[in-house]
Design a protein around this motif. Structure first.
Motif, mmCIF file in Angstrom:
data_model
loop_
_atom_site.group_PDB
_atom_site.id
_atom_site.type_symbol
_atom_site.label_atom_id
_atom_site.label_comp_id
_atom_site.label_asym_id
_atom_site.label_seq_id
_atom_site.Cartn_x
_atom_site.Cartn_y
_atom_site.Cartn_z
ATOM 1 N N ALA A 1 31.723 -32.525 30.734
ATOM 2 C CA ALA A 1 32.577 -32.215 29.587
ATOM 3 C C ALA A 1 33.984 -31.946 30.092
ATOM 4 N N ARG A 2 34.920 -32.085 29.117
ATOM 5 C CA ARG A 2 36.292 -31.738 29.505
ATOM 6 C C ARG A 2 36.438 -30.236 29.311
ATOM 7 N N TYR A 3 36.849 -29.575 30.339
ATOM 8 C CA TYR A 3 36.896 -28.112 30.280
ATOM 9 C C TYR A 3 38.238 -27.647 29.749
ATOM 10 N N GLY A 4 39.266 -28.460 29.923
ATOM 11 C CA GLY A 4 40.620 -28.128 29.453
ATOM 12 C C GLY A 4 41.625 -28.715 30.415
ATOM 13 N N GLY A 5 42.782 -29.152 29.914
ATOM 14 C CA GLY A 5 43.830 -29.735 30.764
ATOM 15 C C GLY A 5 43.291 -30.841 31.644
ATOM 16 N N GLU A 6 43.500 -30.692 32.971
ATOM 17 C CA GLU A 6 43.026 -31.727 33.898
ATOM 18 C C GLU A 6 41.737 -31.291 34.571
ATOM 19 N N GLU A 7 41.026 -30.363 33.937
ATOM 20 C CA GLU A 7 39.809 -29.780 34.515
ATOM 21 C C GLU A 7 38.566 -30.264 33.757
ATOM 22 N N ILE A 44 35.486 -29.599 38.152
ATOM 23 C CA ILE A 44 36.228 -30.670 38.821
ATOM 24 C C ILE A 44 37.683 -30.578 38.362
ATOM 25 N N ASP A 45 38.621 -30.483 39.267
ATOM 26 C CA ASP A 45 40.047 -30.348 38.917
ATOM 27 C C ASP A 45 40.855 -31.403 39.672
ATOM 28 N N ILE A 46 41.735 -32.110 38.950
ATOM 29 C CA ILE A 46 42.548 -33.154 39.588
ATOM 30 C C ILE A 46 43.665 -32.466 40.388
ATOM 31 N N ASP A 47 43.872 -32.917 41.539
ATOM 32 C CA ASP A 47 44.864 -32.291 42.405
ATOM 33 C C ASP A 47 46.268 -32.749 42.026
ATOM 34 N N HIS A 48 47.135 -31.803 42.002
ATOM 35 C CA HIS A 48 48.571 -32.046 41.743
ATOM 36 C C HIS A 48 48.801 -32.952 40.536
ATOM 37 N N PHE A 49 48.080 -32.664 39.521
ATOM 38 C CA PHE A 49 48.161 -33.532 38.324
ATOM 39 C C PHE A 49 49.523 -33.426 37.640
ATOM 40 N N LYS A 50 50.090 -32.238 37.722
ATOM 41 C CA LYS A 50 51.393 -32.016 37.091
ATOM 42 C C LYS A 50 52.413 -33.045 37.582
ATOM 43 N N THR A 51 52.339 -33.351 38.906
ATOM 44 C CA THR A 51 53.313 -34.288 39.484
ATOM 45 C C THR A 51 53.125 -35.700 38.931
ATOM 46 N N VAL A 52 51.857 -36.022 38.546
ATOM 47 C CA VAL A 52 51.603 -37.352 37.932
ATOM 48 C C VAL A 52 52.376 -37.445 36.610
ATOM 49 N N ASN A 53 52.178 -36.395 35.804
ATOM 50 C CA ASN A 53 52.877 -36.355 34.516
ATOM 51 C C ASN A 53 54.388 -36.413 34.714
ATOM 52 N N ASP A 54 54.817 -35.557 35.642
ATOM 53 C CA ASP A 54 56.268 -35.454 35.837
ATOM 54 C C ASP A 54 56.853 -36.763 36.348
ATOM 55 N N GLY A 70 55.031 -39.909 33.750
ATOM 56 C CA GLY A 70 54.995 -39.661 32.306
ATOM 57 C C GLY A 70 53.566 -39.342 31.846
ATOM 58 N N HIS A 71 53.452 -38.797 30.602
ATOM 59 C CA HIS A 71 52.156 -38.344 30.070
ATOM 60 C C HIS A 71 51.173 -39.481 29.827
ATOM 61 N N ALA A 72 51.706 -40.646 29.458
ATOM 62 C CA ALA A 72 50.807 -41.775 29.162
ATOM 63 C C ALA A 72 50.003 -42.119 30.411
ATOM 64 N N GLY A 127 43.036 -26.866 50.866
ATOM 65 C CA GLY A 127 43.820 -28.099 51.071
ATOM 66 C C GLY A 127 43.505 -29.209 50.072
ATOM 67 N N ARG A 128 42.651 -28.936 49.064
ATOM 68 C CA ARG A 128 42.331 -29.884 47.982
ATOM 69 C C ARG A 128 41.529 -31.078 48.510
ATOM 70 N N ASP A 129 41.197 -32.002 47.631
ATOM 71 C CA ASP A 129 40.401 -33.196 47.940
ATOM 72 C C ASP A 129 39.125 -32.819 48.702
ATOM 73 N N ALA A 178 38.557 -24.287 47.188
ATOM 74 C CA ALA A 178 38.742 -25.695 47.601
ATOM 75 C C ALA A 178 40.227 -26.060 47.564
ATOM 76 N N LYS A 179 40.898 -25.578 46.532
ATOM 77 C CA LYS A 179 42.333 -25.849 46.405
ATOM 78 C C LYS A 179 43.071 -25.207 47.586
ATOM 79 N N GLN A 180 42.633 -23.954 47.836
ATOM 80 C CA GLN A 180 43.279 -23.216 48.913
ATOM 81 C C GLN A 180 43.073 -23.912 50.245
ATOM 82 N N GLY A 223 49.441 -40.073 32.837
ATOM 83 C CA GLY A 223 48.569 -38.915 33.069
ATOM 84 C C GLY A 223 47.290 -39.040 32.261
ATOM 85 N N ASP A 224 47.456 -39.448 30.958
ATOM 86 C CA ASP A 224 46.276 -39.648 30.080
ATOM 87 C C ASP A 224 45.359 -40.710 30.679
ATOM 88 N N HIS A 225 45.931 -41.786 31.157
ATOM 89 C CA HIS A 225 45.142 -42.869 31.730
ATOM 90 C C HIS A 225 44.338 -42.360 32.925
#
Ligand SMILES: Nc1nc2c(ncn2[C@@H]2O[C@H](COP(=O)(O)OP(=O)(O)OP(=O)(O)O)[C@@H](O)[C@H]2O)c(=O)[nH]1
Length: 646
Positions: A562-568, A522-532, A535-537, A639-641, A635-637, A539-541
């Motif tokens: 389980a958490r696989y790493g990063g937002e995955e 399971i991977d969150i889509d465009h998570f980087k933009t949430v952080n950016d 902010g990270h707080a 179009g995500r979601d 799935a990402k390719q 993103g953590d939420h």
């Protein structure tokens, strides 16, 4: 920390005490030397103990202890075992002319000294028991002082100023030493001391009561001896007076002057019956002495023409009354009193026919009296007339200060008869019960002190152990908790509280090999933009919210997220086939969407893409994950979601 200023003071006081008792021994009387030597030995043993010479201290205190024990025994042993006289003889062995009571100090002083001699002798850690000993010793000394002020008759303290000073200095030195040494023992000692002191005070009060009762009895004894003596004297004189009266009246029928022979015969009978009558005489109407019979032949006749005799005869002839003519010396050593009796009634105008005079020897009279008394050695009897001492039993023993006096009448003269008990008698009469009570009470207080002290110490030790145990238990528990936390952290992700990749691999491998199953990535889509953007707080939420929402359907199907790493995130559904995996993935995707978390990239709600793969005979978790990753990528390719099977 010991007080440096007090360290040398006890030693100095101890030395001064020895000096003072040394002076006493050199210049004092032999009477004091027994107590003085005992005190010197005590002072020496205390000094040696202070100088840490424990063995020698113990040795030097032994003779003092023996002496004190002897004193104590003389107080408490019943008379039937060892009588007063035996003790007196024993103490007579001490050189010099000393009475028992002069050599032996009072019970209070004896016990005080005994308490002072005990620490160097008996106890390995004297400072534990010494507080009580010292306080009791001070208490006893004070009581002794009060007793001294209160009673008329008192047993001597036995202390002279130098020995009193020695005792005071020794007590002070001990008290200072104690104050210095107690340290950590102070607390249990304070409680034990309070209990024991109460027992001591009760003991002292009871002793005081008993002692005063006993003193009263002893004094009463002397008082009743005086009463008995005066009663006896009164009775004796009454008998003699009656006989003299009858003798005088018997001459009424004899006309004129009595015949010499008859006078002689009848007078001799009187002299035989009453040894105190020295002579009997006859006065005629003209007041001339016409007949005399004396006990001792050739003795000079009693005075016939002194003012006292004239006055006495005036009474007899003028009023027909019996009278006496003062005290006069018959000869150098003998004192007499003249008693005059009328033969018949006379008057001023016509005097009676004559008068009979009896001259009584006072010493003989009182000796007879003394012979009737038992234990005359124990009392001094004195007889006074007009402040003048007439007679004394002449006892050489030391006398008590108490005198009991009664008035006795002889003719028309008054005599004061006094009894004074000897100290020997008073000491012999003193009961041993008060001393026994005192000793038992003090021994009880000492036991109470020891029991309470050790009880207190055990209690505080026990509570120390309990506290240490509690601390240890807390520490062990903290360590176990820490260990569990470390272990948990090694297998979980701290942020989402989900198992981590390592734990997941173990868990999934184990189940995959036996039952098969499906893997979901399971991977969150465009998570980087949430952080950016937020902010990270934030993103953590978002990560926590997605983890929470995703774990429910996975765990409901018996799987593990389980958490696989990063937002995955990665999930394993044991025994799941493609349909079930797709259903679960779709549920997760939908529920994340329903969280309505703002997605800055799309301007809509947060979404996830899920790739999944089923085992289908494949039993390697790594491969399954890789396949799921491929599906996720697609799935990402696409179009995500969305969810994507392999
Ligand atoms: N706040 C937060 N961010 C994390 C954490 N772990 C990884 N990231 C961020 O996740 C982002 C992952 O970004 P990308 O790998 O570029 O992927 P993406 O932006 O989600 O884009 P797509 O996966 O392609 O949809 C990075 O910016 C990481 O810094 C974390 O624990 N907390």
């Amino acid at each position: 920390m010991p007080h440096p200023d007090l360290r040398r003071l006890p030693l100095l006081l101890n030395l001064l005490a020895l000096l003072s008792i040394g002076v006493e021994l050199i210049i004092g009387s032999s009477q004091q030397s027994l107590l003085g030597s005992t005190m010197a030995l005590i002072g020496l043993s205390l000094l040696l103990r202070r100088m840490k010479m424990y063995r020698v201290a113990r040795l030097s205190s032994l003779p003092a202890l023996a002496m004190l024990v002897l004193f104590v025994l003389s107080f408490i042993l019943p008379d039937s075992w060892i009588g007063y006289s035996t003790w007196a003889h024993l103490f007579d062995l001490w050189p010099g002319e000393n009475a028992f009571y002069a050599l032996r100090p009072s019970i209070l002083i004896t016990l005080t000294l005994l308490l002072l001699v005990l620490p160097p002798l008996l106890f390995r850690r004297p400072h534990l028991i010494a507080p009580l000993l010292c306080t009791v010793a001070v208490l006893l000394s004070l009581t002794q002082l009060l007793e001294q002020l209160h009673f008329d008759f008192n047993e001597d303290t036995g202390l002279t100023p130098p020995s009193g000073l020695t005792l005071g200095l020794l007590l002070l030195a001990e008290a200072i030493d104690l104050h210095r040494q107690l340290g950590r023992h102070r607390r249990p000692i304070r409680l034990a001391k309070a209990g024991a002191l109460l027992a001591v005070i009760i003991t002292l009060t009871l002793w005081h009561f008993q002692n005063s009762q006993n003193l009263y009895q002893v004094n009463h004894l002397a008082l009743s001896a005086g009463d008995t003596l005066s009663e006896s004297m009164g009775r004796m004189l009454a008998v003699q007076n009656g006989a003299m009266q009858r003798f005088s009246q018997s001459w009424q029928s004899t006309p004129g002057l009595p015949g010499q022979t008859e006078w002689q015969q009848r007078s001799q009978l009187m002299l035989r019956d009453f040894p105190d009558i020295e002579s009997i005489g006859w006065f005629d109407r003209e007041r001339r002495l016409r007949r005399v019979v004396s006990r001792h032949a050739g003795e000079s006749p009693p005075p016939t023409d002194t003012p006292a005799v004239r006055e006495a005869l005036q009474q007899v002839f003028g009023y027909g009354q019996q009278s006496s003519a003062g005290i006069f010396d018959v000869h150098a050593t003998e004192r007499s009193i003249g008693l005059y009796f009328p033969i018949d009634e006379g008057s001023e105008e016509r005097p009676g026919r004559g008068a009979v005079v009896f001259n009584l020897s006072l010493s003989e009279l009182f000796h007879q009296l003394g012979a009737r008394m038992t234990a005359t050695d124990d009392f001094l009897f004195t007889i006074h007339h007009d402040q003048q001492g007439l007679f004394s039993t002449g006892n050489g023993h030391r006398l008590s200060e108490d005198r009991y006096c009664n008035l006795v009448t002889l003719g028309d003269s008054n005599f004061t008869l006094c009894t004074q008990p000897t100290m020997d008698r008073l000491f012999a009469e003193r009961a041993s019960l008060p001393a026994l009570l005192l000793l038992t009470g003090l021994a009880f207080a000492l036991m109470l002190y020891l029991v309470m002290y050790y009880h207190q110490r055990l209690r505080s030790k026990h509570s120390g152990v309990v506290n240490a145990n509690r601390r240890l238990r807390n520490e062990v528990e903290a360590r176990i908790a820490l260990q569990a936390e470390v272990e948990w952290l090694a297998r979980h992700d701290e942020l989402t509280q989900l198992p981590n990749r390592r734990y997941f691999m173990e868990w999934a491998t184990e189940r995959l090999s036996s039952h098969g199953g499906a893997v979901l990535l399971i991977d969150i889509d465009h998570f980087k933009t949430v952080n950016d953007h937020f902010g990270h707080a934030r993103g953590d939420h978002y990560l926590k919210c997605v983890a929470e929402v995703a774990r429910r359907p996975i765990e409901a199907s018996g799987g593990l997220l389980a958490r696989y790493g990063g937002e995955e995130f990665v999930a394993f559904l044991p025994e799941a086939e493609e349909d079930e995996a797709a259903l679960c993935a779709e549920r997760i995707r939908r529920e994340v969407n329903l969280l309505e978390l703002e997605q800055p990239h799309t301007g809509g709600w947060l979404t996830v893409s899920i790739g999944f793969d089923c085992a289908d005979g494949l039993f390697d978790i790594e491969e399954l994950i890789d396949d799921a990753d491929m599906a996720l990528y697609r799935a990402k390719q696409a179009g995500r979601d969305r969810i994507m099977p392999t």
